[in-house]
Design an enzyme around this catalytic site. Structure first.
Site, PDB file in Angstrom:
ATOM      1  N   CYS A   1       0.854  -1.191   0.000  1.00 59.21           N
ATOM      2  CA  CYS A   1       0.000   0.000   0.000  1.00 59.21           C
ATOM      3  C   CYS A   1       0.890   1.241   0.000  1.00 59.21           C
ATOM      4  O   CYS A   1       1.862   1.303   0.758  1.00 59.21           O
ATOM      5  CB  CYS A   1      -0.896  -0.009   1.232  1.00 59.21           C
ATOM      6  SG  CYS A   1      -2.025   1.401   1.342  1.00 59.21           S
TER       7      CYS A   1
ATOM      8  N   HIS B   1      -8.704  -3.702  -2.619  1.00 63.80           N
ATOM      9  CA  HIS B   1      -7.820  -2.911  -1.762  1.00 63.80           C
ATOM     10  C   HIS B   1      -8.344  -1.471  -1.675  1.00 63.80           C
ATOM     11  O   HIS B   1      -8.460  -0.911  -0.577  1.00 63.80           O
ATOM     12  CB  HIS B   1      -6.396  -2.945  -2.334  1.00 63.80           C
ATOM     13  CG  HIS B   1      -5.410  -2.156  -1.545  1.00 63.80           C
ATOM     14  ND1 HIS B   1      -4.507  -2.747  -0.697  1.00 63.80           N
ATOM     15  CD2 HIS B   1      -5.173  -0.815  -1.472  1.00 63.80           C
ATOM     16  CE1 HIS B   1      -3.756  -1.799  -0.145  1.00 63.80           C
ATOM     17  NE2 HIS B   1      -4.146  -0.624  -0.597  1.00 63.80           N
ATOM     18  N   GLU B   2      -8.658  -0.882  -2.819  1.00 66.22           N
ATOM     19  CA  GLU B   2      -9.114   0.514  -2.829  1.00 66.22           C
ATOM     20  C   GLU B   2     -10.487   0.660  -2.178  1.00 66.22           C
ATOM     21  O   GLU B   2     -10.740   1.627  -1.467  1.00 66.22           O
ATOM     22  CB  GLU B   2      -9.119   1.076  -4.253  1.00 66.22           C
ATOM     23  CG  GLU B   2      -7.752   1.098  -4.922  1.00 66.22           C
ATOM     24  CD  GLU B   2      -6.612   1.620  -4.050  1.00 66.22           C
ATOM     25  OE1 GLU B   2      -6.818   2.582  -3.279  1.00 66.22           O
ATOM     26  OE2 GLU B   2      -5.498   1.074  -4.138  1.00 66.22           O
TER      27      GLU B   2
ATOM     28  N   HIS C   1     -10.279   0.958   1.459  1.00 69.09           N
ATOM     29  CA  HIS C   1      -9.960   2.326   1.883  1.00 69.09           C
ATOM     30  C   HIS C   1     -11.236   3.160   2.026  1.00 69.09           C
ATOM     31  O   HIS C   1     -11.332   3.994   2.924  1.00 69.09           O
ATOM     32  CB  HIS C   1      -9.007   3.011   0.902  1.00 69.09           C
ATOM     33  CG  HIS C   1      -7.571   2.649   1.088  1.00 69.09           C
ATOM     34  ND1 HIS C   1      -6.882   2.880   2.258  1.00 69.09           N
ATOM     35  CD2 HIS C   1      -6.678   2.076   0.243  1.00 69.09           C
ATOM     36  CE1 HIS C   1      -5.627   2.471   2.132  1.00 69.09           C
ATOM     37  NE2 HIS C   1      -5.479   1.969   0.913  1.00 69.09           N
TER      38      HIS C   1
END
Length: 174
Positions: A85, A127-128, A131
């Protein structure tokens, strides 16, 4: 113009709000600029201090501008080796992700991404999107194998009560 990537974990844990298309159109170029500079694969707005559900993914010749994206279906949980990351530089961990996801996105509609046809894109999307929800890759670490009972040494007495060493046990203990 140099845009700083947020590395403060407490700020990254902020849950992002939905964005309007107008807001996203201003944020996407900023994210793309940082991604190209840092040679990353994906970046969410929260990583540059903007708590909006906006992200950009750049992989090979493909650019995905995501807006208020959510996963509506996921299949084939697997371990992704060495996920990194930009907000946690130098840290690479084995995480649990899905190899196929179906997303609903205000910019792309409903789309299915899979490891087979899209290479690593489904992992980057997950992953995004984490967030967006204030989650980090360290929240998705592969769970290590755990024993359900204490390990018994070969030369210790078997707990089955046979009186024999564990390595020569009668086999009643499981």
């Amino acid at each position: 113009m140099s845009i700083e990537i947020v590395t403060d974990i407490s700020k990254l844990r902020t849950v992002s709000e939905n964005a309007t298309r107008e807001e996203a159109k201003k944020i996407w170029p900023l994210l793309e600029e940082v991604l190209k500079e840092k040679k990353g694969l994906g970046l969410s707005a929260i990583q540059i201090g903007i708590p909006k559900r906006v992200a950009v993914i750049i992989y090979e010749d493909r650019i995905l501008n995501l807006l208020n994206t959510k996963i509506i279906n996921a299949k084939n949980e697997m371990v992704l080796k060495g996920e990194g990351c930009l907000s946690i530089p130098g840290v690479y961990k084995n995480t649990v992700r899905f190899s196929e996801i179906e997303i609903e996105d205000e910019n792309h509609g409903k789309v299915i991404f899979s490891l087979d046809k899209d290479d690593i894109i489904p992992f980057v999307i997950q992953h995004e999107l984490d967030h967006f929800d204030g989650k980090l890759m360290i929240d998705r670490l592969q769970k290590p194998f755990e024993l359900t009972h204490p390990k018994i040494g070969r030369n210790e007495q078997c707990p089955c009560g046979s009186g024999k060493k564990y390595k020569k046990c009668c086999g009643k203990f499981e």
